[in-house]
Scaffold this active site. Structure first.
Site, PDB file in Angstrom:
ATOM      1  N   GLN A  10      18.388  32.938  22.671  1.00 28.95           N
ATOM      2  CA  GLN A  10      18.611  34.306  21.849  1.00 28.95           C
ATOM      3  C   GLN A  10      19.521  34.413  20.985  1.00 28.95           C
ATOM      4  O   GLN A  10      19.630  34.696  19.714  1.00 28.95           O
ATOM      5  CB  GLN A  10      18.660  35.218  23.127  1.00 28.95           C
ATOM      6  CG  GLN A  10      18.736  36.721  22.390  1.00 28.95           C
ATOM      7  CD  GLN A  10      19.409  37.769  23.307  1.00 28.95           C
ATOM      8  OE1 GLN A  10      19.954  37.399  24.481  1.00 28.95           O
ATOM      9  NE2 GLN A  10      19.016  39.136  22.991  1.00 28.95           N
ATOM     10  N   LEU A  11      20.817  33.865  21.280  1.00 26.89           N
ATOM     11  CA  LEU A  11      21.961  33.972  20.197  1.00 26.89           C
ATOM     12  C   LEU A  11      21.938  32.707  19.496  1.00 26.89           C
ATOM     13  O   LEU A  11      21.986  33.005  18.388  1.00 26.89           O
ATOM     14  CB  LEU A  11      23.182  33.989  21.029  1.00 26.89           C
ATOM     15  CG  LEU A  11      23.839  35.504  21.404  1.00 26.89           C
ATOM     16  CD1 LEU A  11      25.099  35.386  22.474  1.00 26.89           C
ATOM     17  CD2 LEU A  11      24.501  35.958  20.068  1.00 26.89           C
ATOM     18  N   ARG A  34      14.737  20.917  23.315  1.00 32.30           N
ATOM     19  CA  ARG A  34      13.229  20.864  22.960  1.00 32.30           C
ATOM     20  C   ARG A  34      13.296  20.964  21.431  1.00 32.30           C
ATOM     21  O   ARG A  34      14.061  22.098  20.892  1.00 32.30           O
ATOM     22  CB  ARG A  34      12.281  21.715  23.526  1.00 32.30           C
ATOM     23  CG  ARG A  34      12.119  21.212  24.831  1.00 32.30           C
ATOM     24  CD  ARG A  34      10.963  22.173  25.657  1.00 32.30           C
ATOM     25  NE  ARG A  34      11.689  23.170  25.812  1.00 32.30           N
ATOM     26  CZ  ARG A  34      12.358  23.431  27.018  1.00 32.30           C
ATOM     27  NH1 ARG A  34      12.699  22.295  27.785  1.00 32.30           N
ATOM     28  NH2 ARG A  34      13.085  24.574  27.381  1.00 32.30           N
ATOM     29  N   ASP A  47      20.398  17.181  25.283  1.00 36.14           N
ATOM     30  CA  ASP A  47      20.689  17.800  26.608  1.00 36.14           C
ATOM     31  C   ASP A  47      22.070  17.851  27.019  1.00 36.14           C
ATOM     32  O   ASP A  47      22.746  16.779  27.073  1.00 36.14           O
ATOM     33  CB  ASP A  47      19.770  16.753  27.619  1.00 36.14           C
ATOM     34  CG  ASP A  47      20.250  17.453  29.055  1.00 36.14           C
ATOM     35  OD1 ASP A  47      19.390  16.989  30.005  1.00 36.14           O
ATOM     36  OD2 ASP A  47      21.307  18.037  29.317  1.00 36.14           O
ATOM     37  N   TYR A 137      26.421  32.830  37.330  1.00 39.86           N
ATOM     38  CA  TYR A 137      26.615  32.915  35.712  1.00 39.86           C
ATOM     39  C   TYR A 137      27.828  33.495  35.289  1.00 39.86           C
ATOM     40  O   TYR A 137      28.656  33.023  34.864  1.00 39.86           O
ATOM     41  CB  TYR A 137      25.587  33.612  35.190  1.00 39.86           C
ATOM     42  CG  TYR A 137      25.727  33.978  33.456  1.00 39.86           C
ATOM     43  CD1 TYR A 137      26.044  35.462  33.557  1.00 39.86           C
ATOM     44  CD2 TYR A 137      25.331  33.244  32.785  1.00 39.86           C
ATOM     45  CE1 TYR A 137      25.991  35.762  32.223  1.00 39.86           C
ATOM     46  CE2 TYR A 137      25.456  33.360  31.440  1.00 39.86           C
ATOM     47  CZ  TYR A 137      26.011  34.957  31.057  1.00 39.86           C
ATOM     48  OH  TYR A 137      26.118  35.115  29.555  1.00 39.86           O
TER      49      TYR A 137
HETATM   50  C1  VAH Z   1      22.826  38.335  30.716  1.00 42.25           C
HETATM   51  N1  VAH Z   1      22.435  38.787  28.205  1.00 42.25           N
HETATM   52  O1  VAH Z   1      22.004  39.617  30.979  1.00 42.25           O
HETATM   53  C2  VAH Z   1      23.063  38.200  29.170  1.00 42.25           C
HETATM   54  C3  VAH Z   1      24.560  38.849  29.253  1.00 42.25           C
HETATM   55  C4  VAH Z   1      25.973  40.681  29.644  1.00 42.25           C
HETATM   56  C5  VAH Z   1      24.708  40.186  29.759  1.00 42.25           C
HETATM   57  O2  VAH Z   1      25.485  37.972  29.756  1.00 42.25           O
HETATM   58  O3  VAH Z   1      22.987  37.541  31.733  1.00 42.25           O
END
Ligand code: VAH
Length: 317
Positions: A10-11, A34, A47, A137
């Site tokens: 996306q970014l 890809r 990768d 994450y």
């Molecule tokens: C997510 N768009 O939702 C990312 C971002 C602050 C949100 O890290 O995981």
């Protein structure tokens, strides 16, 4: 020469175009797992869990800057915690090690407001807030920030980082994030379809328009090295809003727009994130200032998405 890892994201996809515009097509190497159909420019399959592959591309093109935009995001990342940790950390270590050995001038590492948890103030969350991220994450981004700072202090590697809010853009689709609703809602509005929101109507989150996020990134990377006082990651703020607020902004243009709410596990994630961010350090060190508010984001998203759908130029994954 700049290498973008994760150029299909996306970014990454929008950042790649901005870097090509700024430095010239031949000075930007886009890469991802890809190929991208119809991509104009130099594209390599990388990768990023494979250090040798990054090393080979850096050597082949004499890369001097690396933007590392590959990661598994918050929502998708919760499905396979240890795999998410492995991929998010291994790719970062590979980038940092290759950059160190090749004496790369600058490295960009994206972080996120996902590094904040219940231990941080909900409103105007400061840059130096206590980090107790509740997603894998977020944990990988908080660890990544500290590794970035370590490579700067230990090896002098000029790694710079921004904690992005939820990014909203018309140029690309998000993938696996908790803030993705804020992009999908505009597509549904333009398609005149009802929108079913996976967050609660009052789930206020910090967001930023893509163009502001990209400009912030380029302004940070252009700043004189001595002006960078934060080597973990900079908070930046765009505009905070809730699903109900963006829905009512959309209704100014689409009076019949309908939204329903079915909060799922992503509401749990969002509930632990800040509602607003203090970005005074970025404003002080490298003159950061957002340009888009909810009204201008909405106007621009609707206008551009109508164009995209009309011309069918959906260069979206
Ligand atoms: C997510 N768009 O939702 C990312 C971002 C602050 C949100 O890290 O995981």
């Amino acid at each position: 020469v700049i290498l973008v890892i994760g150029a299909n994201g996306q970014l990454g996809s929008v950042l790649t175009e901005s870097l090509k515009h700024k430095f010239g097509n031949s000075n930007v190497i886009a890469s991802d797992l890809r190929p991208r159909e119809g991509y104009e420019g130099v594209f390599e399959i990388i990768d990023a869990t494979d250090m040798n592959r990054i090393h080979d591309v850096v050597t082949q093109y004499n890369v001097t800057q690396i933007y590392h935009l590959a990661a598994i995001l918050s929502a998708k990342g919760e499905q396979t915690p240890l795999t998410t940790w492995d991929i998010n950390m291994k790719t970062l270590f590979n980038v940092l090690e290759v950059a160190r050995h090749h004496k790369i001038d600058k490295v960009f590492f994206p972080s996120s407001i996902a590094v904040f948890g219940e231990g941080a103030p909900l409103n105007n969350t400061p840059n130096n807030a206590y980090l107790d991220p509740a997603t894998v994450y977020g944990i990988s981004k908080a660890a990544g920030e500290n590794w970035a700072q370590y490579y700067f202090m230990r090896y002098g590697l000029d790694v710079r980082s921004i904690r992005y809010p939820g990014v909203i853009g018309y140029q690309s689709l998000p993938g696996g994030g908790t803030t993705d609703y804020a992009v999908d809602i505009y597509h549904k509005a333009v398609l005149k379809e009802e929108f079913n929101c996976f967050l609660k109507e009052d789930a206020t989150l910090p967001m930023i328009f893509m163009d502001d996020a990209i400009r912030a990134t380029l302004e940070l990377m252009d700043a004189p090295k001595e002006d960078i006082t934060i080597r973990t990651s900079y908070n930046i703020a765009g505009i905070s809003f809730s699903p109900a607020e963006v829905a009512s902004e959309i209704r100014k243009l689409y009076p019949d727009f309908k939204i329903s709410y079915e909060p799922d596990f992503r509401q749990e994630i969002a509930s632990r994130w800040p509602k607003s961010i203090d970005d005074s350090a970025a404003r002080k060190d490298w003159s950061w200032k957002p340009k888009f508010d909810l009204e201008s984001i909405t106007g621009t998203m609707i206008e551009k998405l109508k164009e995209n759908y009309k011309t069918g130029s959906r260069n979206l994954e």
